[in-house]
Design a protein around this motif. Structure first.
Motif, short mmCIF file in Angstrom:
data_model
loop_
_atom_site.label_atom_id
_atom_site.label_comp_id
_atom_site.label_asym_id
_atom_site.label_seq_id
_atom_site.Cartn_x
_atom_site.Cartn_y
_atom_site.Cartn_z
N THR A 102 -2.66 32.95 15.54
CA THR A 102 -2.14 31.70 15.01
C THR A 102 -0.62 31.76 14.89
N PHE A 103 -0.12 32.93 14.49
CA PHE A 103 1.33 33.11 14.35
C PHE A 103 2.04 32.87 15.69
N SER A 119 -7.01 37.53 11.19
CA SER A 119 -5.95 37.88 10.26
C SER A 119 -4.73 36.97 10.41
N GLY A 120 -4.66 36.22 11.53
CA GLY A 120 -3.57 35.26 11.69
C GLY A 120 -2.57 35.62 12.76
N LYS A 121 -2.78 36.74 13.47
CA LYS A 121 -1.77 37.15 14.45
C LYS A 121 -1.70 36.18 15.64
N LEU A 160 -3.71 29.81 5.06
CA LEU A 160 -3.64 31.03 5.86
C LEU A 160 -2.29 31.76 5.67
N PHE A 161 -1.18 31.08 6.02
CA PHE A 161 0.13 31.70 5.83
C PHE A 161 0.76 31.19 4.54
N GLN A 167 -5.30 38.98 6.57
CA GLN A 167 -5.52 37.78 5.78
C GLN A 167 -4.28 36.90 5.68
N GLY A 168 -3.62 36.69 6.83
CA GLY A 168 -2.49 35.77 6.87
C GLY A 168 -1.20 36.33 6.31
N LYS A 219 0.97 27.74 6.51
CA LYS A 219 0.00 27.05 7.38
C LYS A 219 -1.33 26.99 6.65
N ASN A 220 -1.90 25.78 6.51
CA ASN A 220 -3.27 25.74 6.00
C ASN A 220 -4.19 24.97 6.93
N CYS A 262 1.97 29.22 16.61
CA CYS A 262 2.93 28.42 15.85
C CYS A 262 4.30 28.47 16.53
#
Lengths: 497, 254
Positions: free
Chosen positions: B42-43, B38-40, B16-17, B220-221, B9-10, B46
């Motif tokens: 966003t995860f 950190s992306g949790k 990011l991922f 950090q992803g 994922k950007n 998704c």
């Protein structure tokens, strides 16, 4: 929300039916159509005023004037009644071309440019141009003294061409024939050059004004008919010749005190008896005599505003949804529509709709054109209000709706719009009030609504102030209850969600 | 039940991922921790199709969601996302209740309009759910008449009304006043005890330790560490986990 939409679409439906039933007709054999219809439809501008065609001061719902008399005489010869169709003077020819009426008669001078567009009858009057100045004016003795001066005249009239040809004259054009004399009396102009019948009616009785020199120029008024309407023109010419021979026409000019030496070319010279009708009397007529006309104008203003707003509210919603949620070609088109309609003057849009579209075969009735013109213009503004409303709804609302398995369209309908429309409501009601006032612009497409009624009556009576106050009051009486209602509605919505 | 393979994922330039893999079993409770950004979250988003991703695939049950063209998703993509959302309920940090609907309407709207179950049945289910969270008295209230904790409990009931097979909680207590955190967590705890497959992104470490079958640490992803809660909290293997935990524990002591 659903009920409001249902009501709006009902109003729209009725309006469409109403508009089509009064739709205009175009065909080349006017003669047959007049007989079938039972009346002769002739176009003129009552705002142009006396002595051509203007509201009777004693009964403002009826027109009088020498051209009304001529139209009635012609209709009598045809075995039918005459009916006047109101239209702004400088668009009489386009309106004739699009088939709004059978013929136009309103002091239309026979010129080469006009002959290229329409058929003219044989002349029914010989006009001259009369220069008028203020009583105390000494420097302007006649037409030769106007170089470098401010001179007023009527837009599109032959007098305008004469002034332009002299050169070095600061020409001010007006769309009505009363205003130049008013401005002259007030010192805003140095002189006015207009057709003698106009000067005779409006300037001569005015103690502040006087004629300067003898009439100049000489030309003919003719009845304008559509190109290709040859049979009708032949008949009109026959009738005019007959009225001339029998002296009927001269009687009419006598009645309106319009005889002068120039007419000798058309008639045997007979001294005319004087006797003005109108101006002095209408200045004294009690105000209530004008009320029926003004109320009728208000009614038309209300119909136009309500139907146009209904159209704008629905079309605006469609535009917003296409713009925000439509696929690329549609969303770009919706965005372009909004920008174009917001970025061009409403007046131009109305002209194109009413006078431009007939060129490609689409002829709208005045009422239909008013609905569509105002509705399509305001739709662009409503669309922007809705868009602002939708943007003000937090993003999480859409996400929550989607996460519950709703499709995007269901989420928009059930979650986003109810919140967005509530935010947009004050702006929409504000626009509705603005639309009431903007509706006066449709007078350019031959709708006689409140403002047009006012300018017609005021032009005849010169009572700009009193009538103006009444008209302003009528507008206020229409818009104020609306803002009260809007405030109530907003309150109700914010209490109960 | 949920399988994530090679997820990329950007956001424009920001990548990011860079290929995340994760499997979650039916009935498993997975808690995602890690610093903000950190992306949790966003995860989780998704998985529910609220964020597009550029590469990789996500399986929920037998439904496969591939990376899709963000500008021109076709009808089939929308359909796949929607089928996933019907299986996976989501609860947001900001509650996102519909402010123009009553508590009852918030809960019955989707079952009625999306699942097409009758009005009576939908109301019956909603009332039963409200009883479970002790809010049956607020049936006809509007969201702005509720406290934050009550709103979040209604949001959970709203998601449950769709009878999902798994639940995603995106920082469910982060916008709550401290005294309301407990009531929301106890509702989640109840769900977990009933065996609901549950994914939670949170900063509540005690709660994570209490309910999690597995803890996933994001930084950090990247997934820097996964393991049973006692392993992660007592003997973290990586420096990044240690650093994060010491920062967050220090904060909770102060």
């Amino acid at each position: 929300m659903k009920n409001v939409l249902r009501l709006l679409s009902l109003i729209l439906g009725l309006a469409v039916i109403l508009a089509w039933t009064v739709s205009s007709q175009t065909s080349d054999n006017s003669l047959e159509k007049i007989k079938k219809r039972g009346y002769l439809l002739w176009g003129s501008d009552a705002e142009g005023g006396a002595p051509y065609a203007f509201p009777n001061p004693k009964d403002p719902s009826r027109l009088i004037g020498f051209e009304v008399d001529i139209a009635e005489a012609i209709a009598k010869e045809l075995g039918v009644k005459a009916k006047q169709s109101q239209n702004a003077w400088d668009s009489l020819i386009p309106a004739l071309e699009r088939g709004d009426f059978d013929m136009a008669m309103n002091g239309i001078e026979i010129t080469e440019q006009r002959e290229a567009k329409v058929l003219f009858s044989i002349p029914y009057y010989i006009y001259t141009e009369q220069l008028v100045v203020r009583k105390e004016e000494t420097s302007i003795k006649d037409i030769n003294g106007i170089k470098g001066k401010k001179v007023g005249t009527l837009s599109g009239a032959v007098a305008q061409d004469i002034l332009m040809n002299i050169g070095g004259v600061e020409v001010k054009v007006y769309s009505g024939q009363v205003e130049p004399y008013e401005d002259l009396a007030l010192g805003r102009l140095d002189a006015v050059l207009l057709d003698l019948p106009i000067a005779a009616y409006y300037a001569k009785p005015n103690p502040k004004l006087k004629y300067a020199g003898s009439p100049v120029g000489e030309g003919f008024y003719g009845i304008a008919m559509r190109k290709g309407d040859e049979q009708f023109k032949k008949k009109i010419d026959e009738i005019l010749s007959k009225l001339l021979r029998t002296g009927e026409l001269k009687k009419i000019y006598d009645k309106w005190n319009m005889w002068n030496e120039a007419q000798a070319k058309l008639f045997e010279s007979i001294k005319g008896a004087s006797g003005y009708v109108g101006l002095e009397e209408s200045k004294k007529a009690p105000l209530y005599t004008f009320l029926p006309n003004l109320l009728k104008g208000s009614g038309i203003t209300i119909i136009i505003s309500v139907v146009s707003m209904a159209l704008a509210i629905i079309l605006g919603l469609v535009l917003t949804i296409l713009r925000l949620y439509g696929r690329p070609p549609l969303s770009a088109l919706a965005a372009a529509y909004i920008e174009i309609y917001r970025g061009t003057p409403l007046l131009i849009q109305l002209y194109i709709l009413y006078y431009g579209l007939p060129n490609i075969g689409i002829s709208l009735s005045p009422l239909m054109a008013a609905f569509i013109g105002l509705g399509m213009n305001y739709a662009a503004y409503e669309a922007e209000l809705y868009r602002a409303g939708i943007n003000a709804v937090p993003k999480g609302q859409m996400e929550a709706a989607l996460s519950l398995g709703m499709t995007q369209s269901l989420a928009v309908r059930r979650v986003i719009l109810p919140q967005a429309l509530k935010i947009a409501l004050p702006g929409v009601t504000n626009d509705f009030i603005a639309l009431f006032k903007d509706s006066s612009l449709v007078s350019v497409i031959a709708m006689v609504e409140l403002t047009k009624t006012y300018s017609i009556l005021a032009a005849t009576t010169l009572r700009f102030f009193e009538l103006g106050m009444i008209v302003a009051l009528l507008y206020f009486a229409m818009s104020y209850p609306l803002s009260l209602f809007a405030r109530k509605l907003e309150k109700k919505l914010s209490n109960k969600k | 039940m949920i399988k994530v393979r090679d997820l990329h994922k950007n956001y424009g330039e920001h990548h990011l991922f860079k290929g995340i893999n994760l499997d979650i079993d039916k009935g498993e409770v997975v808690v995602f921790i890690g610093p903000s950004g950190s992306g949790k979250s966003t995860f989780l988003r998704c998985i529910n199709g609220l964020e597009y991703f550029q590469k990789g695939e996500i399986n929920v049950g037998d439904i496969e969601l591939h990376s899709i063209n963000r500008l021109m998703p076709d009808k089939k993509d929308f359909d796949t996302i929607r089928r996933i959302r019907l299986k996976v309920g989501m609860v947001f940090q900001q509650f996102n209740l519909f402010p123009h609907m009553t508590v009852l309407e918030n809960i019955t709207e989707s079952p009625e309009k999306v699942l097409g179950i009758g009005r009576d049945k939908a109301v019956e289910n909603a009332v039963a759910l409200l009883k479970r969270i002790n809010l049956e008295k607020k049936v006809n209230s509007y969201p702005d008449e509720l406290s934050g904790g009550e709103q979040q409990r209604v949001a959970i009931a709203r998601a449950l009304a769709m009878k999902p097979e798994a639940m995603l909680f995106d920082e469910p207590t982060s916008s709550l006043d401290p005294e309301m955190v407990g009531e929301v967590l106890s509702v989640i705890k109840e769900l977990v005890d009933e065996g609901m497959t549950t994914l939670i992104a949170t900063h509540e470490m005690d709660f994570a330790r209490e309910v999690a079958d597995r803890v996933v640490v994001f930084d950090q992803g990247e997934i820097v560490e996964t393991g049973r809660p006692e392993e992660i909290f007592t003997s973290p293997k990586t420096e990044r986990t240690k650093g994060f935990l010491s920062r967050i524990l220090k904060r909770s002591i102060m």
